[in-house]
Design a protein around this motif. Structure first.
Motif, mmCIF file in Angstrom:
data_model
loop_
_atom_site.group_PDB
_atom_site.id
_atom_site.type_symbol
_atom_site.label_atom_id
_atom_site.label_comp_id
_atom_site.label_asym_id
_atom_site.label_seq_id
_atom_site.Cartn_x
_atom_site.Cartn_y
_atom_site.Cartn_z
ATOM 1 N N THR A 235 -58.651 -1.327 12.008
ATOM 2 C CA THR A 235 -57.921 -0.147 12.043
ATOM 3 C C THR A 235 -56.717 -0.123 11.906
ATOM 4 O OG1 THR A 235 -59.349 0.526 13.951
ATOM 5 C CG2 THR A 235 -57.104 1.852 13.738
ATOM 6 N N LYS A 236 -56.290 0.573 10.925
ATOM 7 C CA LYS A 236 -55.335 0.799 10.117
ATOM 8 C C LYS A 236 -53.460 1.402 11.180
ATOM 9 C CE LYS A 236 -52.703 1.414 6.048
ATOM 10 N NZ LYS A 236 -52.890 2.318 4.478
ATOM 11 N N LEU A 237 -52.949 0.780 10.978
ATOM 12 C CA LEU A 237 -52.244 1.703 11.649
ATOM 13 C C LEU A 237 -50.600 1.391 11.195
ATOM 14 C CD1 LEU A 237 -52.076 -0.595 15.781
ATOM 15 C CD2 LEU A 237 -53.430 1.077 14.679
ATOM 16 N N ARG A 238 -49.891 2.004 11.466
ATOM 17 C CA ARG A 238 -48.567 2.731 10.975
ATOM 18 C C ARG A 238 -47.885 2.499 12.126
ATOM 19 N NH1 ARG A 238 -47.149 2.080 5.781
ATOM 20 N NH2 ARG A 238 -49.009 3.301 5.113
ATOM 21 N N ILE A 239 -46.654 1.811 11.868
ATOM 22 C CA ILE A 239 -45.720 1.376 12.591
ATOM 23 C C ILE A 239 -44.322 2.679 12.640
ATOM 24 C CG2 ILE A 239 -43.922 -0.281 13.552
ATOM 25 C CD1 ILE A 239 -46.817 -0.890 13.704
ATOM 26 N N THR A 240 -44.311 3.273 13.645
ATOM 27 C CA THR A 240 -43.558 3.798 13.265
ATOM 28 C C THR A 240 -41.331 3.726 14.432
ATOM 29 O OG1 THR A 240 -43.954 5.851 15.112
ATOM 30 C CG2 THR A 240 -45.073 5.941 13.358
ATOM 31 N N ASP A 241 -41.535 3.387 15.510
ATOM 32 C CA ASP A 241 -40.735 2.938 15.555
ATOM 33 C C ASP A 241 -40.388 1.518 16.563
ATOM 34 O OD1 ASP A 241 -37.842 3.641 16.839
ATOM 35 O OD2 ASP A 241 -38.038 4.657 17.903
ATOM 36 N N ILE A 242 -39.451 0.773 16.960
ATOM 37 C CA ILE A 242 -39.368 -0.073 17.603
ATOM 38 C C ILE A 242 -38.554 -0.583 18.465
ATOM 39 C CG2 ILE A 242 -38.967 -1.912 17.575
ATOM 40 C CD1 ILE A 242 -39.765 -2.983 14.766
ATOM 41 N N GLN A 243 -38.247 -0.065 20.015
ATOM 42 C CA GLN A 243 -37.436 -0.081 21.064
ATOM 43 C C GLN A 243 -37.678 -0.531 21.629
ATOM 44 O OE1 GLN A 243 -38.905 4.193 23.589
ATOM 45 N NE2 GLN A 243 -38.297 4.983 21.129
ATOM 46 N N GLY A 244 -35.971 -0.997 22.387
ATOM 47 C CA GLY A 244 -36.285 -1.844 23.276
ATOM 48 C C GLY A 244 -34.622 -3.246 22.798
ATOM 49 N N ILE A 245 -34.173 -2.610 21.912
ATOM 50 C CA ILE A 245 -32.965 -4.020 21.000
ATOM 51 C C ILE A 245 -32.074 -3.362 21.070
ATOM 52 C CG2 ILE A 245 -34.190 -4.011 19.153
ATOM 53 C CD1 ILE A 245 -33.441 -7.148 19.187
ATOM 54 N N GLU A 246 -30.944 -3.758 20.715
ATOM 55 C CA GLU A 246 -30.347 -2.650 19.939
ATOM 56 C C GLU A 246 -29.917 -2.793 18.422
ATOM 57 O OE1 GLU A 246 -25.555 -4.661 21.197
ATOM 58 O OE2 GLU A 246 -26.652 -3.207 24.017
ATOM 59 N N LYS A 247 -30.575 -1.131 17.536
ATOM 60 C CA LYS A 247 -30.218 -1.154 16.234
ATOM 61 C C LYS A 247 -28.787 -0.967 15.807
ATOM 62 C CE LYS A 247 -34.897 0.870 16.884
ATOM 63 N NZ LYS A 247 -35.583 2.287 16.613
ATOM 64 N N PRO A 248 -28.721 -2.218 15.166
ATOM 65 C CA PRO A 248 -27.250 -2.082 14.074
ATOM 66 C C PRO A 248 -26.589 -1.223 13.040
ATOM 67 C CG PRO A 248 -28.342 -3.827 13.118
ATOM 68 C CD PRO A 248 -28.969 -3.603 14.377
ATOM 69 N N GLU A 249 -26.136 -0.593 12.867
ATOM 70 C CA GLU A 249 -25.970 1.155 12.305
ATOM 71 C C GLU A 249 -25.929 0.488 10.979
ATOM 72 O OE1 GLU A 249 -22.432 2.928 12.856
ATOM 73 O OE2 GLU A 249 -22.790 3.706 14.713
ATOM 74 N N PRO A 250 -26.974 0.773 10.288
ATOM 75 C CA PRO A 250 -26.926 0.421 8.391
ATOM 76 C C PRO A 250 -25.525 1.560 7.762
ATOM 77 C CG PRO A 250 -28.159 2.760 8.655
ATOM 78 C CD PRO A 250 -27.444 2.269 10.177
#
Length: 271
Positions: A235-250
């Motif tokens: 089964t092929k999965l595409r990762i869309t989002d990761i939650q649970g950590i502070e994301k630094p602003e690009p």
């Protein structure tokens, strides 16, 4: 040679003495006469008619008869039981063949589907709607996820191949619940062993088959060769989002245009 002849003569005399002692011990039983005995080569052989009159001989003979009769019955019973077992085995094989032909896939209840999916490490959230825009630009965050018995390091926008996941179709949204680690440029969170507040969102892109693997078996000098092929379902999965950590602003870095670079590089004329 003389010593050999002496040894043979002594052995013959010893056997005759031993046989005479035996006949004397037998004569102590009532109803025995030694007139029916015969001596040949130094050994005494009693007649069978005399020995049959002995109480111990009759008991032994009857016990032998009983054993033989019981053995014959046992053998008959064993044969009958073995035939019955063979018939039972044949019936069981036929039943097994019939059951294999009529075998149907098991139907799971909704609660059982949720439990099995949770054991593997995912949760089905439903089909993806056309109006939803789940795919985001790259974010500098990664996660280590466990699906079944395999672990994957994933980031936003990555695609991974796992063993075929049940109870999900193409374009279904999934939540990967078994997150072992989260990391970014400024922070790292390690689970013990799982992070309860962390989730990784993915979408099912396709169900496919892996490349064929050949399994060859051989036993030398036995004329035994077997070749089998296997294609693993994936089964092929595409990762869309990761939650649970502070994301630094690009950080947005603007590059100067080529025209500005050329104007600065031109030499200035001094009058």
């Amino acid at each position: 040679m003389a010593s050999l002849r002496c040894f043979r003569e002594l052995s013959r005399r010893a056997t005759t003495v031993y046989s005479i002692i035996q006949t004397r011990s037998i004569s102590s039983f009532p109803g025995i006469e030694l007139s029916g005995t015969s001596i040949s080569h130094g050994t005494v052989i009693p007649n069978r008619s005399l020995t049959r009159n002995l109480p111990w001989y009759s008991l032994w003979y009857r016990s032998q008869d009983r054993c033989i009769s019981s053995n014959t019955k046992d053998t008959d019973e064993d044969e009958e039981s073995s035939e019955g077992e063979d018939d039972d085995d044949d019936e069981e094989e036929e039943d097994f063949e019939d059951s294999a032909e009529v075998e149907v896939e098991r139907e799971y209840s909704p609660a059982e589907k949720v439990e099995e999916a949770a054991e593997i490490g995912y949760k089905v959230m439903g089909p993806l709607k056309p109006s939803e825009r789940l795919f985001k630009p790259y974010e500098p965050v990664f996660a280590i996820v466990q699906i079944g018995s395999h672990q994957f390091k994933v980031s936003n926008g990555d695609s991974i191949f796992t063993e075929k996941l049940k109870f999900c179709d193409i374009n279904d949204k999934l939540e990967l619940t078994k997150v072992l680690l989260l990391g970014s440029a400024s922070q790292t969170i390690i689970g013990r062993p799982i992070l309860p507040d962390a989730t990784v969102h993915a979408v099912v892109e396709e169900h496919a088959l892996d490349e064929k693997v050949l399994i060859f078996k051989k036993k030398r000098r036995k004329n035994y060769r077997r070749t089998r092929g296997h294609r693993q379902e994936l089964t092929k999965l595409r990762i869309t989002d990761i939650q649970g950590i502070e994301k630094p602003e690009p950080k947005i870095v603007y590059k100067p245009s080529k025209e500005a670079v050329t104007e600065q590089s031109k030499p200035e004329l001094v009058a």
